[in-house]
Design a protein around this motif. Structure first.
Motif, mmCIF file in Angstrom:
data_model
loop_
_atom_site.group_PDB
_atom_site.id
_atom_site.type_symbol
_atom_site.label_atom_id
_atom_site.label_comp_id
_atom_site.label_asym_id
_atom_site.label_seq_id
_atom_site.Cartn_x
_atom_site.Cartn_y
_atom_site.Cartn_z
ATOM 1 N N UNK A 1 0.840 -1.208 0.000
ATOM 2 C CA UNK A 1 0.000 0.000 0.000
ATOM 3 C C UNK A 1 0.874 1.257 0.000
ATOM 4 N N UNK A 2 0.274 2.359 -0.414
ATOM 5 C CA UNK A 2 1.000 3.633 -0.430
ATOM 6 C C UNK A 2 0.045 4.773 -0.194
ATOM 7 N N UNK A 3 0.620 5.879 0.227
ATOM 8 C CA UNK A 3 -0.199 7.076 0.389
ATOM 9 C C UNK A 3 -0.154 7.883 -0.906
ATOM 10 N N UNK B 1 -1.735 8.361 12.442
ATOM 11 C CA UNK B 1 -2.852 7.620 11.873
ATOM 12 C C UNK B 1 -3.399 8.312 10.659
ATOM 13 N N UNK B 2 -3.422 9.592 10.693
ATOM 14 C CA UNK B 2 -4.117 10.257 9.611
ATOM 15 C C UNK B 2 -3.338 11.400 9.015
ATOM 16 N N UNK C 1 4.662 7.090 8.054
ATOM 17 C CA UNK C 1 3.243 7.422 8.032
ATOM 18 C C UNK C 1 2.314 6.299 7.600
ATOM 19 N N UNK C 2 2.321 5.945 6.344
ATOM 20 C CA UNK C 2 1.210 5.079 5.938
ATOM 21 C C UNK C 2 1.346 3.673 6.497
ATOM 22 N N UNK D 1 -0.053 4.088 9.863
ATOM 23 C CA UNK D 1 -1.500 4.276 9.740
ATOM 24 C C UNK D 1 -2.198 2.932 9.526
ATOM 25 N N UNK D 2 -1.615 2.102 8.685
ATOM 26 C CA UNK D 2 -2.210 0.795 8.430
ATOM 27 C C UNK D 2 -2.221 -0.070 9.673
ATOM 28 N N UNK E 1 -8.735 7.760 6.604
ATOM 29 C CA UNK E 1 -8.106 8.857 7.320
ATOM 30 C C UNK E 1 -7.707 9.959 6.357
ATOM 31 N N UNK F 1 -6.089 10.251 3.538
ATOM 32 C CA UNK F 1 -4.724 10.431 3.039
ATOM 33 C C UNK F 1 -4.692 10.762 1.555
ATOM 34 N N UNK G 1 -4.530 8.805 -0.849
ATOM 35 C CA UNK G 1 -3.776 7.846 -1.649
ATOM 36 C C UNK G 1 -4.635 7.325 -2.784
ATOM 37 N N UNK H 1 -6.242 -1.041 -3.978
ATOM 38 C CA UNK H 1 -4.875 -1.475 -3.706
ATOM 39 C C UNK H 1 -4.151 -0.414 -2.874
ATOM 40 N N UNK H 2 -4.421 0.829 -3.201
ATOM 41 C CA UNK H 2 -3.690 1.919 -2.557
ATOM 42 C C UNK H 2 -3.958 1.998 -1.063
ATOM 43 N N UNK H 3 -5.177 1.853 -0.672
ATOM 44 C CA UNK H 3 -5.599 2.303 0.657
ATOM 45 C C UNK H 3 -4.768 1.717 1.796
ATOM 46 N N UNK H 4 -4.060 2.571 2.514
ATOM 47 C CA UNK H 4 -3.190 2.097 3.589
ATOM 48 C C UNK H 4 -3.941 1.401 4.721
ATOM 49 N N UNK H 5 -5.196 1.734 4.893
ATOM 50 C CA UNK H 5 -5.919 1.194 6.044
ATOM 51 C C UNK H 5 -6.992 0.189 5.643
#
Ligand SMILES: Nc1nc2c(c(=O)[nH]1)N[C@H]1C(S)=C(S)[C@@H](COP(=O)(O)OP(=O)(O)OC[C@H]3O[C@@H](n4cnc5c(=O)[nH]c(N)nc54)[C@H](O)[C@@H]3O)O[C@H]1N2
Ligand SMILES: Nc1nc2c(c(=O)[nH]1)N[C@H]1C(S)=C(S)[C@@H](COP(=O)(O)OP(=O)(O)OC[C@H]3O[C@@H](n4cnc5c(=O)[nH]c(N)nc54)[C@H](O)[C@@H]3O)O[C@H]1N2
Ligand code: SF4
Ligand code: SF4
Ligand code: SF4
Ligand code: SF4
Ligand code: SF4
Ligand SMILES: [Mo]
Lengths: 1091, 307, 211
Positions: A134-136, A266-267, A273-274, A277-278, C13, C15, C17, C133-137
């Motif tokens: 994953x990425x931001x 988290x945000x 960071x990400x 956050x995850x 959150x 972001x 992304x 796919x992107x979402x970190x959470x």
């Protein structure tokens, strides 16, 4: 399948009535249906995956998202020889690399289109166990950064005859640049005296790699590394050093019950960071609670269970209050809340009680009323009970200005206690970097974890990064002729580590220009017997934009312009920046997917490395391409595939050293960079990194098996996978038993003969080598445990060495208990304390926070990130404060900066006020991401057909004046739609739709004077400001800086607050704490100062 | 604009992307306006035929040509409003029948085609291949064309109804408004075109059509203005733009006055005084005002953020 | 097969992304968005909160955009996705007027309508949409609603507060939200003040260029 598609088609066709459409359709659709059928593509797949299997990465086919807009395969089928009209299929090779936009180092995969040899997109890397594929936003923006229309396409050199900052550039070559720079370095080092070893400085911003950069000055034998860390996070690091002699903490977010945030994660942004956050999201899915202490409602605070808007800089009181209650109260069962088992075993209370002299001092300071009765743990508990009793709820409400928020404190207490020892935090910037004595916030924050046992590094708690990070990038020595690490360096550079700041966490980078220009200061220490350099012969930043991101930017400009102070400068930067405008050379090196580094992110309790790569080179090599010169393969590949003359550090430095700095080896430098395989040339990327990463035993074993036939198995493994996790579930590392046999004790990869190991009265084991005493472990219940990295091997509630190094009153977590102590303890009272705010228009300005979609000065080359943020940085002001002052949304205000130590004014910036419920009363906020500037829209380079655009998607153009005393900026023109793009034209065809102008913010850092913390050395970021409505001629973006005053402010902080080295000192700094980044010999540490 | 929520919520958008501004602008206003006139004239011609066919003489061709011109103005603006004008033909080759746009385009094309034939027949007179009696042909065809004019003028209401996003546009009201727009502007145009060719009685008749159309349209607008907000928050929010110091309040009332209130009053005055110029003034105002009224109603729902 | 989307707003959150991933994946030109994340600040100090809402096409079962499209440029495909064909589109903007969610825009480069396709090209390549796919959470859950064992179906079954935007429009979105408040889903529940705000300029643009 065929039938089904056909039937589907007929069904679709039944709805069309026009005969022509049918006739054409039937004919076309047979081919369409067939083309789909003969492909792997279908609108109704059985499975949907996040990423292709790693085994498919070399050759993965995917339909093109842009071409799909024609209606997809149902209407056109899949492109093939028979069906040319079909939807285009991209033949991808996925090359793993690592994001470089923040230090989280998340995995990336470059989706290289093998037919065009361009990167279509960057996505994540599922094999990276921290980022998990994953990425931001900033991660996905790497594509637009790569194809930035204003990328610097080739090395530039200041035009002969022009002055620095005039903006006249000529095109040069890498070879010319290397020969000029190399010669200058050679000539400097050839002198061989102490000053020469202090005259070359490699100044690094956020390096995003683990040690290669350190090796550069180290191998040159100089004390010439400077970092940016003292504007970043050094305050928190100081607190961590005192507790654990570690650089930073390392939480286990995913398993925590309480996410206790002061820095944001988290945000918002935050470190790692990400990934954080995850992991925090994983915890919250399980029901973990989240608390945020922040004067501003960050995104994290905005979604937290609890937001506590303490007055900035006063958090220490709150943490000590928590400790106080834990010490005094009992749980439901009547048991103590203190985690006695942990505190008793792992906190150095024993040394405190043994140090009667210090205890006497504590009595003297009024911290305790009498000497403890005895030496037992219980006596210690009694002592701390008394020590922290003053930090009551009422005191916190008053000190943190939380009137009316008692219920929040109660809720915090509940969550904090309910979480047991599963409290995860990451103490990083926020308060610790913002304030004088900010490090004490970190110190006391950890105390609140210690008393609950949450700092044991167990599941769901908080540990230290040392155990979770792998740094081998500087250790590729085996691939070089030398075959071993360079020797320790013998000099101490006062420009990096002035004698006023022996305990500074990192180099005093933010006052480098001041030190260079402060001749009075140079004189003073020269008279006292130190060899203080008065100039630098070569200064080269990398990944650093000091002019813009440091305080007192005009001072930087002033210094960089002085050719007598900095004789030669070059910036290793892929993009334009405010800094390279004032350098002699701009050398365009690669971005995240264009260079090679080993990185390691301690984002969770495991040990992992990631490998950043030049993806076009890797793809080309895998497809059979070979560079003419293997030591310049990346440069050659980038030129061949149209990226420009873009090089990278891990090929540049070896070539520079081997062929230019020390061509004949006479300086003893060449051998560290010449290839062992072929000593006539520099070491190559595969050679070097294979050697470095081979230091990981499990990785090596795996790679050797998988890539038996390859010359560089470990390199090959990392080339194909991009990340490797060496060890998982690293918990309670301090409790790991050391191997002991009949003859030796084994610690930190070394073995010590038993008879050389001495045990002290507290159970710590000591050895002596290299003329220094080291503790290597600790005896606990007959076991030999690794312990923490401190001298005592325990967490140091009492920092004995800190007391010895002139700061006894702060050697334990402490905070003024009442107003009368503010002045007495001024070193740990913030410069923006509420007691300094008198009039209704006096505020504390929070200058410290991130926006999740911006990265310091790295976003300006991404059209996508600029579009989100519009380079907008308003001044946040609490609604009611604004009302009182008659300020409305969008109003221009003058924000005047004033210093509470010297009483001097710094000037002002004109910002845009936005009233909000998201910052606390009395505290303004202004981010530093936006407000970038340039002085010209483009430069013409003689002989080159195109103009080189400058930060054209993100930085407005300004007029500047600066006369050595006063500096001003005034906006001239904002960002405009672009029709002039020549670089990566197709990719940038949408730039004619630019709709933002970027004219709503100011370069606030320039107005801020440097506030070096007297102990930790870091710049204390926050500012006391006085606001008023803008004057008639003011424009948002204007700044006016009295940087002559700012110079005096730095001097005041230095001279009124520090306790410099004096004739009683024998050492420059305690030797057991880290002095990054180059290892120094005892000779370098030794000091003699004339009285 | 905070509807529905508690004041305490104090919710404010702090980050969002730029969203699209008005999409259907004055091109579409032109479209509706011209179409109302074009179809309205056909209605009036048919009424005239039924009421007093003798007065048709000398009016058939000019009225039909005027209608034809306005219908072409309508078509041109419809076409110009397309972002891909040169693909207009797709409507005929890839028609999608659930779309009121498709249905409307086909019918409007047919309608204009028939008008063209009628005009051609009238102009070419005896050389005509189709019929030896152009006038009879004209009058017979007029029935069918009039029938067709109903959906042609209504289909825009269909599009507005299918514009699910725009709560203000409801099918029954919009179709009533479309018809009334046609009768209003048709009668007005007829009054202006007919001039001395029309008897006083007929004029008075068209004057009544004009006045009544204005009255009914005005009543519907006022009903929506007053009661619309009571049923749906979105409608309430949209109507804010025409209420108080709303962005379009002035324009809205100009439209209502010029298109409806003044013509009604003038028609009443005309009935008392019999002055033709008063009636002509009413007609001119109605035609001009209709454009404004239509434009306001077209634009205001587009000002509301949908997301 | 009926593909559907769900966003868990407890987790998102803000972001962005997903927003950039979408732009890159689908080459969405500057000034237009298939997906956007909106921030709404709610409440009064010190009880303020911030909400984040990713907004994209809902792939309605009863899609007004598809219904109004005169040329079937908007059309359903086998997997339930509402797809778009820029070659067919005549740019009448009917769909823009029809979509109750503002999900469609006119692409300024092609002058045709465009919107989120649930990354239909990725689906056809057996890949998840880029934003998922992107979402970190992992706030984005995607899958087949007709398969009761899919991730999305189980998620829906396990949560009680599953909502869609504007249910009253009868569009039957195949895009769900968990943990939504009015401020998340209802554009009328928050003030939208034109001009510069806390994080950027809230503005409207004449999209598509030619008006
Ligand atoms: N998006 C993004 N992410 C980044 C970066 C980036 O540029 N962009 N930079 C990376 C880098 S280099 C670093 S060092 C990390 C830093 O990440 P963090 O350690 O999280 O630091 P900041 O974002 O500076 O500040 C965190 C929060 O502290 C609050 N704060 C400010 N002053 C005070 C105070 O006095 N007391 C309290 N309690 N809170 C305060 C701010 O409002 C902010 O919300 O982020 C990294 N991650
Ligand atoms: N007011 C205020 N100021 C701050 C902060 C704050 O919170 N508030 N945060 C501070 C913090 S924590 C930090 S760490 C610093 C960060 O400040 P810096 O360390 O200067 O970091 P960046 O601005 O991210 O990057 C600097 C430059 O690196 C170059 N660059 C970008 N990408 C690459 C690359 O891939 N390779 C190479 N070789 N160069 C590249 C570009 O020239 C860019 O301008 O800023 C600090 N400044
Ligand atoms: S968190 Fe940092 S490293 Fe990870 S994707 Fe975002 S910018 Fe890149
Ligand atoms: S959300 Fe809008 S664009 Fe998407 S299917 Fe529904 S109506 Fe069409
Ligand atoms: S703009 Fe294009 S997609 Fe939208 S309704 Fe018109 S033709 Fe269909
Ligand atoms: S599914 Fe694809 S097109 Fe839709 S919002 Fe996500 S990334 Fe964009
Ligand atoms: S990527 Fe996930 S967390 Fe980030 S804004 Fe999108 S949905 Fe929210
Ligand atoms: Mo940093």
């Amino acid at each position: 399948m065929y039938l089904q598609s056909r039937r589907t088609f007929l069904k679709g066709a039944a709805f069309s009535v026009a005969g022509v459409a049918i006739a054409k359709g039937v004919f076309a659709t047979d081919a369409v249906a067939e083309s789909i059928e003969n492909s792997k593509f279908t609108n109704t797949p059985d499975t949907i995956s996040f990423y292709p299997n790693q085994s498919e990465w070399d050759n993965f086919q995917e339909l093109d998202g842009d071409d799909w807009k024609r209606g997809g395969i149902e209407r056109h089928g899949v492109a093939s020889a028979e069906n040319e009209d079909g939807i285009q299929v991209n033949n991808f090779m996925l090359v793993p690399t690592v994001c470089s936009n923040c230090e989280a180092g998340c995995g990336l995969t470059a989706w290289v289109n093998k037919d065009t040899m361009t990167v279509r997109k960057y996505m994540g890397n599922p094999l990276h166990t921290g980022s998990r594929g994953r990425n931001c936003a900033k991660g996905y923006a790497v594509t637009s950064q790569m194809y930035d229309p204003d990328r610097i396409p080739f090395p530039l050199k200041r035009a002969p005859g022009s002055k620095r900052g005039e903006g006249k550039w000529i095109r040069t070559t890498w070879d010319e640049a290397m020969s000029t720079i190399g010669k200058k370095m050679h000539d400097t080092l050839k002198v061989g005296d102490e000053i020469s070893k202090k005259s070359i400085m490699y100044h690094v911003g956020r390096p995003n790699e683990n040690g290669f950069g350190h090796r550069v000055p180290h191998s040159l034998g100089i004390d010439g590394y400077n970092s940016h860390t003292n504007i970043c996070s050094a305050g928190a690091r100081q607190g961590t050093i005192q507790w654990a002699n570690d650089d930073r903490n390392s939480p286990d977010w995913a398993n925590a019950e309480l996410i206790f945030l002061q820095s944001s994660h988290a945000a918002d942004a935050g470190h790692y960071f990400q990934q954080s956050a995850g992991l925090i999201a994983d915890a919250r899915k399980r029901g973990a609670k989240m608390v945020v202490l922040d004067p501003r409602m960050s995104n994290s605070a905005g979604m937290a269970d609890l937001w506590i808007p303490c007055w900035p800089g006063t958090e220490t009181a709150l943490y000590l209050y928590l400790a106080n209650r834990v010490l005094h109260e009992k749980d439901k069962n009547g048991d103590d809340l203190v985690a006695h088992d942990f505190v008793k075993e792992w906190v150095n209370w024993d040394r405190l009680l043994a140090n009667k002299e210090y205890l006497q001092k504590m009595v003297g300071y009024g911290y305790i009323s009498k000497m403890p009765a005895g030496d037992t743990y219980e006596d210690f508990i009694e002592l701390v009970k008394e020590l922290y009793a003053p930090y009551t709820k009422e005191m916190v409400i008053r000190e943190c200005k939380l009137e009316g928020m008692e219920h929040k404190l109660d809720a915090l207490w509940e969550m904090y206690i309910d979480a047991g020892d599963k409290i995860a935090t990451y103490i990083w910037r926020a308060g610790p970097i913002a304030h004088r004595g900010g490090w004490m916030i970190a110190r006391s924050a950890f105390l609140s974890l210690v008393v609950r046992g949450a700092l044991r590094g167990d599941i769901g708690g908080t540990s230290f990064h040392h155990w979770h990070e792998i740094s081998v990038a500087g250790k590729g020595d085996k691939a070089t002729v030398a075959g071993e690490r360079p020797a320790k360096v013998d000099v101490w550079n006062e420009l990096a580590w002035p004698p006023e700041y022996p305990l500074s966490s990192y180099e005093m980078s933010h006052i480098l220009p001041h030190l260079l220009m402060d001749e009075e200061w140079q004189e003073k220490w020269t008279k006292k017997g130190l060899k203080v350099p008065k100039k630098l012969s070569v200064w080269f930043p990398r990944m650093y934009n000091p002019v813009w991101i440091n305080p007192d930017g005009f001072r930087w400009i002033e210094a960089l312009k002085r050719e007598d102070k900095i004789e030669l400068s070059f910036n290793l930067s892929p993009t334009w920046s405010e800094t390279n405008w004032y350098c002699d050379y701009i050398l365009p090196v690669g971005l995240a997917g264009e260079r090679n580094d080993q990185q390691s992110t301690p984002s969770k309790p495991e040990q992992r490395i990631e490998f950043r790569q030049a993806v076009l080179r890797v793809a080309a090599e895998k497809m059979g391409w070979k560079a003419k010169d293997p030591t310049r393969a990346t440069l050659e590949a980038h030129m061949k595939y149209g990226l420009g003359e873009i090089w990278e550090e891990s090929e540049f430095f070896p070539n520079l050293m081997v062929h230019h700095v020390d061509p004949d080896g006479s300086l003893g430098i060449r051998k560290y960079w010449a290839s062992k395989k072929d000593p006539s040339r520099a070491v190559t990327v595969p050679e070097y990194f294979d050697a470095a990463m081979s230091l990981l035993p499990r990785l090596k074993e795996t790679a050797d098996k998988m890539y038996k036939d390859e010359e560089f198995p470990v390199y090959s493994y990392m080339r194909d996978h991009g990340a490797w996790t060496e060890k998982t579930n690293v918990y309670k590392p301090q409790e790991e038993e050391l191997k002991v046999d009949s003859e030796y004790v084994y610690a930190h990869g070394k073995k010590y003969a038993k008879h050389h190991v001495k045990k002290d009265q507290f159970g710590a084991l000591w050895v002596e080598h290299d003329g220094r005493k080291h503790s290597i472990g600790i005896i606990s219940d007959d076991k030999v445990l690794a312990g923490f990295h401190t001298l005592s091997k325990k967490l140091e509630f009492f920092s004995e060495w800190f007391a010895e190094w002139k700061w006894p009153e702060y050697a334990i977590p402490i905070y003024p208990r009442n107003e009368s102590e503010y002045k007495k303890m001024e070193h740990i009272v913030t410069q923006v304390h509420h007691s300094f705010m008198k009039a209704p228009n006096e505020f504390a300005l929070n200058t410290v926070f991130r926006l999740p979609y911006n990265i310091h000065t790295r976003s300006v080359n991404s059209k996508h990130l600029m579009e989100i943020s519009q380079n907008h940085n308003p001044v946040w002001i609490y609604t009611k404060d604004a009302e009182k002052l008659g300020i409305k949304r969008g109003d221009a205000i003058r924000v005047k900066v004033t210093d509470t130590v010297s009483g001097l004014d710094s000037g002002y910036f004109v910002g845009m006020a936005v009233p909000t419920e998201a910052t606390r009363p009395g505290v303004l906020a202004c981010s530093h991401h936006a407000g970038r500037w340039k002085l010209k829209d483009s430069v013409s380079v003689p002989g080159f057909e195109h103009k080189l655009g400058i930060m054209g998607v993100g930085a407005p153009r300004y007029d500047m004046t600066n006369d050595g005393k006063v500096g001003t900026l005034k906006p001239v023109e904002g960002i405009k739609p672009r029709h002039d793009v020549w670089q990566f034209k197709e990719y940038n065809k949408d730039l004619d739709n630019i709709w933002w102008d970027g004219l709503s913010g100011a370069w606030q850092n320039a107005v801020a004077p440097s506030h070096p913390d007297p102990i930790a050395g870091n710049h204390a970021w926050h500012l006391k400001v006085i606001i008023e409505k803008a004057k008639a001629d003011d424009v948002i973006g204007d700044i006016y800086v009295d940087y002559e005053n700012n110079f005096k402010v730095y001097q005041a902080w230095r001279d009124e607050l520090t306790r410099p080295l004096d004739h009683t000192d024998k050492l420059r700094r305690p030797q057991h704490i880290k002095r990054p980044a180059v290892p120094l010999s005892n000779k370098a540490y030794a000091v003699e100062i004339k009285a | 604009m905070v509807h529905e929520t508690l004041a305490a919520t104090n919710a404010v958008v702090t980050l969002d992307v730029a969203i699209p501004d008005i999409f259907w602008g004055w091109y579409v206003t032109m479209n509706m306006w011209a179409k109302s006139i074009g179809t309205g004239l056909v209605f009036m011609l048919f009424l005239l035929l039924k009421k007093n066919s003798s007065e048709m003489n000398g009016l058939r061709t000019p009225v039909m040509i005027t209608s034809f011109i306005f219908m072409n103005i309508f078509l041109i603006f419809t076409w110009l409003d397309l972002h891909q004008m040169w693909r207009m033909w797709h409507i005929f080759f890839y028609p999608h029948w659930t779309s009121a746009i498709t249905v409307g385009a086909w019918m409007a094309t047919l309608f204009v085609g028939l008008e063209f034939v009628m005009i051609a027949v009238m102009i070419r007179k005896e050389k005509c291949l189709l019929t030896k009696q152009p006038t009879a042909f004209f009058d017979k065809t007029l029935f069918w064309v009039t029938l067709l004019a109903i959906p042609v003028t209504l289909y825009t209401a269909g599009i507005m109804a299918e514009a699910t996003a725009r709560e203000l546009w409801q099918m029954p009201t919009e179709s009533a408004q479309m018809i009334l727009a046609a009768t209003l502007s048709g009668s007005a145009a007829m009054i202006l075109l007919g001039g001395s060719k029309l008897s006083d009685e007929t004029k008075s008749f068209f004057g009544s059509v004009l006045g009544l159309s204005a009255l009914m349209a005005f009543i519907i607008y006022m009903s929506e203005y007053i009661f619309g907000a009571m049923k749906a928050e979105e409608v309430a929010a949209i109507l804010h733009y025409v209420k108080g110091d709303g962005e379009y309040a002035t324009m809205f009332w100009i439209g209502q006055w010029v298109a409806y209130i003044l013509p009604m009053l003038l028609v009443a005055l005309y009935r008392v005084s019999g002055s033709n110029s008063i009636l002509s003034l009413a007609a001119i105002l109605a035609i001009a005002g209709l454009w404004v009224v239509k434009h306001v109603w077209l634009v205001i729902p587009q000002l509301l953020p949908l997301s | 097969m009926q593909l559907g989307f769900l966003v868990d707003l407890h987790l998102c959150m803000g972001c962005k992304g997903c927003e950039i991933a979408c732009k890159v994946e689908n080459e969405v030109p500057l000034s237009t968005w298939r997906l956007r994340v909106k921030y709404v600040d709610v409440g009064t100090y010190p009880e303020t909160k911030r909400t984040f809402t990713p907004l994209r096409c809902n792939h309605c079962e009863n899609a007004p955009c598809e219904r109004i499209c005169p040329v079937s440029a908007l059309h359903y495909i086998d997997n339930g996705i509402v797809n778009i064909d820029k070659e067919r589109c005549i740019g009448c903007a009917g769909c823009v007027m029809a979509c109750p969610y503002g999900a469609i825009y006119i692409d300024p480069e092609t002058q045709t309508a465009d919107k989120c396709t649930y990354c239909a090209h990725r689906i056809a390549s057996s890949m998840m949409p880029a934003c998922v796919v992107a979402c970190p959470v992992e706030a984005n859950i995607f899958g087949d609603l007709e398969d009761p064992t899919s991730n999305i179906s189980t998620y829906i079954q396990q949560h009680t507060d599953v909502q869609v935007r504007k249910p009253e429009k009868g569009t039957n979105p195949h895009h769900y939200y968990v943990g939504a408040s009015q401020a998340h889903l209802n554009p009328l529940a928050s003030r939208r003040e034109e001009g510069y705000n806390l994080f950027n300029k809230i503005t409207t643009l004449p999209l598509g260029g030619h008006h």
